[in-house]
Design a protein around this motif. Structure first.
Motif, PDB file in Angstrom:
ATOM      1  N   VAL A  18       3.475  25.390  51.130  1.00 53.83           N
ATOM      2  CA  VAL A  18       4.142  25.284  49.834  1.00 53.83           C
ATOM      3  C   VAL A  18       5.424  26.112  49.829  1.00 53.83           C
ATOM      4  O   VAL A  18       6.449  25.687  49.282  1.00 53.83           O
ATOM      5  N   VAL A  19       5.385  27.280  50.460  1.00 50.90           N
ATOM      6  CA  VAL A  19       6.586  28.115  50.561  1.00 50.90           C
ATOM      7  C   VAL A  19       7.688  27.356  51.290  1.00 50.90           C
ATOM      8  O   VAL A  19       8.861  27.383  50.882  1.00 50.90           O
ATOM      9  N   ARG A  20       7.346  26.661  52.360  1.00 54.55           N
ATOM     10  CA  ARG A  20       8.346  25.875  53.101  1.00 54.55           C
ATOM     11  C   ARG A  20       8.947  24.788  52.212  1.00 54.55           C
ATOM     12  O   ARG A  20      10.150  24.530  52.254  1.00 54.55           O
ATOM     13  N   LYS A  21       8.112  24.141  51.401  1.00 54.48           N
ATOM     14  CA  LYS A  21       8.624  23.127  50.473  1.00 54.48           C
ATOM     15  C   LYS A  21       9.630  23.730  49.506  1.00 54.48           C
ATOM     16  O   LYS A  21      10.694  23.149  49.228  1.00 54.48           O
ATOM     17  N   MET A  22       9.313  24.904  48.982  1.00 52.23           N
ATOM     18  CA  MET A  22      10.189  25.547  48.009  1.00 52.23           C
ATOM     19  C   MET A  22      11.513  25.946  48.650  1.00 52.23           C
ATOM     20  O   MET A  22      12.584  25.734  48.074  1.00 52.23           O
ATOM     21  N   ILE A  23      11.447  26.513  49.850  1.00 50.01           N
ATOM     22  CA  ILE A  23      12.666  26.954  50.532  1.00 50.01           C
ATOM     23  C   ILE A  23      13.513  25.755  50.958  1.00 50.01           C
ATOM     24  O   ILE A  23      14.734  25.733  50.752  1.00 50.01           O
ATOM     25  N   ASN A  24      12.887  24.748  51.547  1.00 49.10           N
ATOM     26  CA  ASN A  24      13.630  23.580  52.039  1.00 49.10           C
ATOM     27  C   ASN A  24      14.289  22.786  50.917  1.00 49.10           C
ATOM     28  O   ASN A  24      15.310  22.121  51.130  1.00 49.10           O
ATOM     29  N   ASN A  25      13.700  22.839  49.714  1.00 44.34           N
ATOM     30  CA  ASN A  25      14.247  22.091  48.578  1.00 44.34           C
ATOM     31  C   ASN A  25      14.974  22.977  47.577  1.00 44.34           C
ATOM     32  O   ASN A  25      15.401  22.500  46.524  1.00 44.34           O
ATOM     33  N   ASN A  26      15.097  24.261  47.919  1.00 44.60           N
ATOM     34  CA  ASN A  26      15.821  25.225  47.074  1.00 44.60           C
ATOM     35  C   ASN A  26      15.305  25.218  45.641  1.00 44.60           C
ATOM     36  O   ASN A  26      16.067  25.107  44.675  1.00 44.60           O
ATOM     37  N   ILE A  27      13.980  25.317  45.494  1.00 43.63           N
ATOM     38  CA  ILE A  27      13.360  25.350  44.177  1.00 43.63           C
ATOM     39  C   ILE A  27      12.478  26.587  44.061  1.00 43.63           C
ATOM     40  O   ILE A  27      12.076  27.176  45.071  1.00 43.63           O
ATOM     41  N   ARG A  28      12.184  26.981  42.832  1.00 50.67           N
ATOM     42  CA  ARG A  28      11.424  28.208  42.594  1.00 50.67           C
ATOM     43  C   ARG A  28      10.064  27.958  41.975  1.00 50.67           C
ATOM     44  O   ARG A  28       9.334  28.893  41.677  1.00 50.67           O
ATOM     45  N   ARG A  29       9.702  26.699  41.763  1.00 53.76           N
ATOM     46  CA  ARG A  29       8.397  26.380  41.179  1.00 53.76           C
ATOM     47  C   ARG A  29       7.962  24.984  41.630  1.00 53.76           C
ATOM     48  O   ARG A  29       8.812  24.096  41.808  1.00 53.76           O
TER      49      ARG A  29
END
Length: 278
Positions: free
Chosen positions: A83-94
């Motif tokens: 999930v952290v990778r998803k947030m970082i790769n998509n530049n999102i915080r939630r």
């Protein structure tokens, strides 16, 4: 660790159809930075809306026109690092957590920091993850001007400086939301048409009234808005210690100061998340 272990299960959500004023109310009352949007009839996830969306679209009144549709989601049994990778790769915080497109929870960068990262023995210095170019303002700057500076740099916060150029506070999007309201502003546009003949001239003038919403801020100065005590770190503060500070004070970011208390950067929860996968 599965994401279900750290996600928030009792989710504050907006709905479509719905009005932007209802979203402002949720964000202010619950001190949130964003909420998922569900379909009023079925309860299915329809989108997500954040403080940034509201600030950038003050003239929109309907949630459907502002929200991000088809947001990135995760399943409850997904690994936290995934999930952290998803947030970082998509530049999102939630990220909304769903089962069959039904909302069952939400996880934010603060959840990652407060419930997972602080437990890890990571003694790397935060300078590896901090943001260096952060806008600053004089602490006696009027709030509307501070917002304009933040907006110009496309940054979600500004660090305040006192008369000695030392860091004295920080303003975030949450502060700007709390100190603003949407007001309706009317502008008048005139246009004229002239037709000339040999012996006469006929003039006509049309007037167009345009109503537009805009954010109006209070007349406070920056120093009237931020808290009494500034929480900060140095460039050599460890990732674990910084994560503990964010958790202890329930904040999302801290300024990085040098030995003279001058700002040299900023560390956010979303920056520290990278320590979990690098």
């Amino acid at each position: 660790m599965e994401i279900s272990e750290i996600m928030t299960e009792k989710v504050q959500a907006g709905s479509v159809p719905g009005t932007i004023s209802s979203i402002y109310e949720i964000l202010r009352e619950e001190n949130l930075s964003g909420v998922p949007i569900v379909k009023k009839q079925t309860g299915e996830l329809a989108g997500i809306i954040t403080r940034s969306d509201l600030i950038k679209n003050p003239d929109e009144d309907q949630v459907a026109m502002v929200m991000t549709r088809n947001p990135i989601t995760a399943a409850p049994d997904e690994d936290v690092k995934s999930v952290v990778r998803k947030m970082i790769n998509n530049n999102i915080r939630r990220i909304p957590i769903t089962v069959d497109n039904m909302l069952v929870g939400i996880v934010t960068s603060s959840d990652i920091t407060n419930k997972a990262l602080w437990k890890i023995e990571n003694n790397e210095p935060v300078e590896k993850y901090m943001v260096h170019n952060v806008p600053t303002v004089w602490d006696k700057t009027p709030l509307p001007v501070a917002y304009s500076i933040s907006n110009f740099f496309n940054f979600k916060s500004v660090i305040a400086l006192n008369d000695d150029s030392k860091a004295s506070g920080i303003l975030t999007e949450t502060d700007f939301i709390h100190e603003s309201r949407v007001v309706e502003e009317q502008t008048v546009h005139n246009s004229s048409v002239s037709t000339e003949g040999d012996k006469w001239t006929w003039n006509s003038q049309s007037v167009m009234y345009i109503l537009k919403n805009k954010l109006k801020f209070s007349d406070k100065l920056v120093k009237d808005v931020y808290g009494d005590k500034l929480v900060s770190v140095t460039r050599k503060t460890s990732v674990k210690e910084c994560a503990n500070l964010l958790k202890k004070h329930n904040i999302e970011q801290v300024p990085v100061l040098n030995m003279s208390d001058e700002p040299i950067g900023l560390v956010r929860s979303s920056d520290l998340m990278r320590a979990m996968i690098e």
